[in-house]
Design a protein around this motif. Structure first.
Motif, PDB file in Angstrom:
ATOM      1  N   LYS A 110      24.311  29.145  36.508  1.00 40.57           N
ATOM      2  CA  LYS A 110      25.575  28.435  36.656  1.00 40.57           C
ATOM      3  C   LYS A 110      25.491  27.117  35.875  1.00 40.57           C
ATOM      4  N   ALA A 111      26.531  26.835  35.091  1.00 39.18           N
ATOM      5  CA  ALA A 111      26.560  25.597  34.318  1.00 39.18           C
ATOM      6  C   ALA A 111      26.929  24.426  35.219  1.00 39.18           C
ATOM      7  N   ALA A 112      26.327  23.278  34.980  1.00 35.75           N
ATOM      8  CA  ALA A 112      26.605  22.094  35.791  1.00 35.75           C
ATOM      9  C   ALA A 112      28.027  21.597  35.551  1.00 35.75           C
ATOM     10  N   ALA A 113      28.626  21.056  36.612  1.00 37.87           N
ATOM     11  CA  ALA A 113      30.003  20.561  36.536  1.00 37.87           C
ATOM     12  C   ALA A 113      30.143  19.446  35.505  1.00 37.87           C
ATOM     13  N   LEU A 114      29.091  18.649  35.335  1.00 38.17           N
ATOM     14  CA  LEU A 114      29.174  17.513  34.425  1.00 38.17           C
ATOM     15  C   LEU A 114      29.358  17.930  32.967  1.00 38.17           C
ATOM     16  N   TRP A 115      28.946  19.167  32.634  1.00 36.28           N
ATOM     17  CA  TRP A 115      29.209  19.645  31.274  1.00 36.28           C
ATOM     18  C   TRP A 115      30.710  19.762  31.041  1.00 36.28           C
ATOM     19  N   LEU A 116      31.422  20.277  32.038  1.00 35.11           N
ATOM     20  CA  LEU A 116      32.872  20.415  31.905  1.00 35.11           C
ATOM     21  C   LEU A 116      33.549  19.048  31.882  1.00 35.11           C
ATOM     22  N   VAL A 117      33.055  18.136  32.712  1.00 41.33           N
ATOM     23  CA  VAL A 117      33.606  16.777  32.706  1.00 41.33           C
ATOM     24  C   VAL A 117      33.405  16.135  31.339  1.00 41.33           C
ATOM     25  N   ALA A 118      32.251  16.377  30.728  1.00 39.85           N
ATOM     26  CA  ALA A 118      31.980  15.831  29.388  1.00 39.85           C
ATOM     27  C   ALA A 118      32.979  16.371  28.370  1.00 39.85           C
ATOM     28  N   ILE A 119      33.302  17.658  28.471  1.00 44.88           N
ATOM     29  CA  ILE A 119      34.281  18.264  27.555  1.00 44.88           C
ATOM     30  C   ILE A 119      35.642  17.604  27.729  1.00 44.88           C
ATOM     31  N   TYR A 120      36.081  17.452  28.981  1.00 44.38           N
ATOM     32  CA  TYR A 120      37.377  16.816  29.245  1.00 44.38           C
ATOM     33  C   TYR A 120      37.379  15.363  28.753  1.00 44.38           C
ATOM     34  N   PHE A 121      36.235  14.689  28.866  1.00 47.03           N
ATOM     35  CA  PHE A 121      36.149  13.302  28.394  1.00 47.03           C
ATOM     36  C   PHE A 121      36.375  13.233  26.877  1.00 47.03           C
ATOM     37  N   VAL A 122      35.679  14.088  26.130  1.00 46.80           N
ATOM     38  CA  VAL A 122      35.825  14.085  24.671  1.00 46.80           C
ATOM     39  C   VAL A 122      37.257  14.440  24.283  1.00 46.80           C
ATOM     40  N   GLN A 123      37.851  15.406  24.970  1.00 51.44           N
ATOM     41  CA  GLN A 123      39.227  15.797  24.672  1.00 51.44           C
ATOM     42  C   GLN A 123      40.200  14.658  24.960  1.00 51.44           C
ATOM     43  N   THR A 124      39.956  13.917  26.042  1.00 52.47           N
ATOM     44  CA  THR A 124      40.841  12.809  26.383  1.00 52.47           C
ATOM     45  C   THR A 124      40.773  11.708  25.340  1.00 52.47           C
ATOM     46  N   VAL A 125      39.576  11.401  24.863  1.00 54.38           N
ATOM     47  CA  VAL A 125      39.440  10.413  23.798  1.00 54.38           C
ATOM     48  C   VAL A 125      40.199  10.883  22.554  1.00 54.38           C
ATOM     49  N   GLY A 126      40.085  12.179  22.247  1.00 53.14           N
ATOM     50  CA  GLY A 126      40.833  12.741  21.127  1.00 53.14           C
ATOM     51  C   GLY A 126      42.333  12.640  21.342  1.00 53.14           C
ATOM     52  N   GLU A 127      42.773  12.894  22.574  1.00 50.44           N
ATOM     53  CA  GLU A 127      44.203  12.799  22.886  1.00 50.44           C
ATOM     54  C   GLU A 127      44.727  11.385  22.648  1.00 50.44           C
ATOM     55  N   LEU A 128      43.947  10.392  23.036  1.00 48.66           N
ATOM     56  CA  LEU A 128      44.383   9.001  22.902  1.00 48.66           C
ATOM     57  C   LEU A 128      44.427   8.541  21.442  1.00 48.66           C
ATOM     58  N   THR A 129      43.697   9.215  20.567  1.00 47.64           N
ATOM     59  CA  THR A 129      43.774   8.872  19.143  1.00 47.64           C
ATOM     60  C   THR A 129      44.894   9.617  18.436  1.00 47.64           C
ATOM     61  N   LEU A 130      45.383  10.722  19.032  1.00 50.24           N
ATOM     62  CA  LEU A 130      46.378  11.540  18.347  1.00 50.24           C
ATOM     63  C   LEU A 130      47.751  11.536  19.000  1.00 50.24           C
ATOM     64  N   SER A 131      47.835  11.724  20.320  1.00 43.86           N
ATOM     65  CA  SER A 131      49.135  11.917  20.963  1.00 43.86           C
ATOM     66  C   SER A 131      50.061  10.692  20.891  1.00 43.86           C
ATOM     67  N   PRO A 132      49.613   9.489  21.306  1.00 41.09           N
ATOM     68  CA  PRO A 132      50.519   8.331  21.203  1.00 41.09           C
ATOM     69  C   PRO A 132      50.905   8.036  19.759  1.00 41.09           C
ATOM     70  N   VAL A 133      49.954   8.227  18.847  1.00 42.69           N
ATOM     71  CA  VAL A 133      50.215   7.996  17.427  1.00 42.69           C
ATOM     72  C   VAL A 133      51.243   9.003  16.915  1.00 42.69           C
ATOM     73  N   GLY A 134      51.136  10.250  17.383  1.00 44.95           N
ATOM     74  CA  GLY A 134      52.089  11.274  16.977  1.00 44.95           C
ATOM     75  C   GLY A 134      53.506  10.952  17.426  1.00 44.95           C
ATOM     76  N   LEU A 135      53.641  10.458  18.662  1.00 48.24           N
ATOM     77  CA  LEU A 135      54.956  10.056  19.158  1.00 48.24           C
ATOM     78  C   LEU A 135      55.526   8.928  18.304  1.00 48.24           C
ATOM     79  N   SER A 136      54.673   7.970  17.976  1.00 48.84           N
ATOM     80  CA  SER A 136      55.115   6.824  17.196  1.00 48.84           C
ATOM     81  C   SER A 136      55.519   7.224  15.780  1.00 48.84           C
ATOM     82  N   VAL A 137      54.677   8.023  15.122  1.00 53.15           N
ATOM     83  CA  VAL A 137      54.956   8.387  13.735  1.00 53.15           C
ATOM     84  C   VAL A 137      56.176   9.306  13.651  1.00 53.15           C
TER      85      VAL A 137
END
Length: 496
Positions: A396-423
């Motif tokens: 069984k994979a540790a839960a923290l691996w999934l949390v790490a994935i969501y963390f990286v995705q959230t950082v990516g979202e903050l660099t792309l989504s608000p900028v996309g709305l603005s542009v």
């Protein structure tokens, strides 16, 4: 509930109330959006788990992912006609009230123990969400004295917090009830959340701007008749077609999923092509639309991977992850609260970073931010390969691996989504200024439609090979955007 959050304003009358210094109507819209997101994200967290559960519909992972992705695709696809409906038929205020009622009815339908009605419930929630999403933000803008009102950006920030508060709390409450007690009781709780939101919206609507009750560009009698006639004709064609398919014994779920998924890809392409070929656009606007297509395609790739956090990763967590921290087990749906809590924590940090870099003349350009978002979402799926490998070895994979994935995705979202709305607002041709936000949402539609078509085709999206290919695609797209940044910048003209 909203009145407890108000305080006396510093107005000259001394009697007008505000919501943290903003117009009183913001409290009404804040609470409406919070409860709507509570119901939406709670149901969304349960959806893929219910679809695969033995006590639910007990479908395969690929079918569940296809249904989930088609549903998300439809929500964002319907935001475009939802905006049209508010502009031409009922006006934003009445449209949001109708949307809330449809969403509540949809969740109540999901709460009924019937597989056939379940899909009807999903359709109702999608229709209601499309109507609401396109109009409630418009009403936030109506509360302020034009785009130069100094409170405007802060008002949208407060409103955005309502979205994330609802998204954070709902998996913890609705998810727990649905997984641990009864699936349909969880869906019923989502209906209750929407009912609370609708009730306070109706009670607090007197605080909204008068413009919100006005139909901006009402249909003429001839247009109304023509639109109704065309709608009835298309409904009749669909009814006859599906009636024949059912009566001849050929109907399967794919007869419903495939047309929606294909439409989710064809309609965004058609809309962009129609705008790009419009002869009313001058040369500068044509150039900006050419640049915008780069951002649109990049965003579609981003959302294709990002939205699998609620389907592919959730189904993986249900079967192959150790969903516990320090020996304390938690429901799988709780993973869906990770992103909103990270958004609330990191969004102010990113805003501060961009301002600090801007003062030094080192803030990354819009193109570089987009490229970074794509690379990060690709990197998140490279991280996903680690728990997939662990599970492949029988552990069984540790839960923290999934949390790490969501963390990286959230950082990516903050660099792309608000900028996309603005542009999107900056590069929109004048003729399509009010429609371009709906066009931006179509990037989500295209990404989720791609995921659904892959799943319908039997592709195992939680297979290591497929995950690696998606990760490589996103990183390659990010690198391509970065490599061609000078060309895209030239096409953008005076937009930076």
């Amino acid at each position: 509930m909203a009145s407890s959050l108000t305080k006396d304003s510093a107005s000259t009358t001394g009697t007008e109330k505000t919501f943290f210094g903003h117009p009183r109507g913001l409290a009404t819209l804040f609470m409406t959006e919070m409860w709507e997101r509570f119901s939406y994200y709670g149901m969304k967290a349960l959806l893929p788990l219910y679809l695969v559960a033995p006590g639910g519909l007990h479908l395969s992972a690929t079918t569940a992912t296809a249904i989930y992705s088609v549903y998300l695709s439809l929500v964002y696809l319907l935001a475009l006609p939802g905006g049209w409906f508010g502009d031409r038929v009922l006006g934003p205020r009445k449209t949001v009230a109708v949307a809330g009622a449809i969403i509540m009815l949809g969740h109540l339908t999901l709460a009924l123990p019937s597989a056939g009605l379940f899909y009807a419930g999903l359709g109702l929630v999608a229709i209601g969400s499309g109507l609401l999403k396109a109009n409630i933000s418009t009403m936030v803008g109506h509360l302020y004295d034009g785009p130069d009102d100094p409170r405007r950006d802060g008002g949208f920030t407060v409103f955005y917090m309502g979205i994330n508060l609802g998204a954070f709390a709902s998996p913890l409450i609705i998810g727990t009830i649905g997984e641990e007690v009864n699936w349909h009781l969880g869906f019923a709780l989502a209906a209750l959340g929407m009912a609370l939101g609708l009730g306070q919206f109706l009670l607090g609507s007197r605080h909204l701007a008068e413009r919100s009750a006005v139909v901006p560009t009402p249909l003429s009698a001839e247009e109304r008749t023509s639109t109704l006639r065309k709608g009835l004709i298309w409904m009749a064609v669909a009814a006859v077609f599906y009636g024949v398919v059912v009566l001849t014994g050929h109907y399967t779920l794919n007869w419903l999923l495939v047309p929606i998924a294909v439409a989710g890809l064809v309609i965004p392409v058609w809309v962009l092509a129609r705008i790009k070929r419009d002869k009313d656009l001058d040369r500068t606007e044509q150039s900006k639309m050419s640049a915008y297509i780069w951002f649109f395609v990049a965003a579609a790739v981003f959302w294709m991977i990002y939205d699998q956090g609620g389907s592919t990763m959730s189904i993986f967590a249900d079967s192959s992850a150790e969903n516990s921290v320090f020996g304390w087990e938690f429901p799988v749906s709780w993973y869906q609260s990770v992103n909103p809590v990270l958004i609330m924590a990191l969004a102010p940090v990113f805003a501060w970073i961009w301002l600090a870099l801007n003062r030094r003349g080192k803030e990354p350009s819009t193109i570089v931010k987009f490229a970074s978002g794509l690379v990060l979402v690709g990197a998140s799926f490279f991280v996903f390969l680690i728990p997939l490998t662990i599970a492949g070895d029988g552990h069984k994979a540790a839960a923290l691996w999934l949390v790490a994935i969501y963390f990286v995705q959230t950082v990516g979202e903050l660099t792309l989504s608000p900028v996309g709305l603005s542009v999107t607002t900056k590069m929109a041709p004048a003729k399509y200024a009010s429609q371009m936000m709906g066009v931006w949402f179509l990037a989500v539609t295209a990404g989720d439609a791609t995921t659904s078509l892959l799943s319908i085709g039997g592709v195992e999206l939680n297979g290591k090979g497929v995950v690696a290919m998606e990760a490589a695609l996103a990183v390659a797209a990010g690198v391509a955007v970065w490599m061609y940044r000078k060309k895209v910048k030239e096409l953008m003209g005076d937009v930076h």
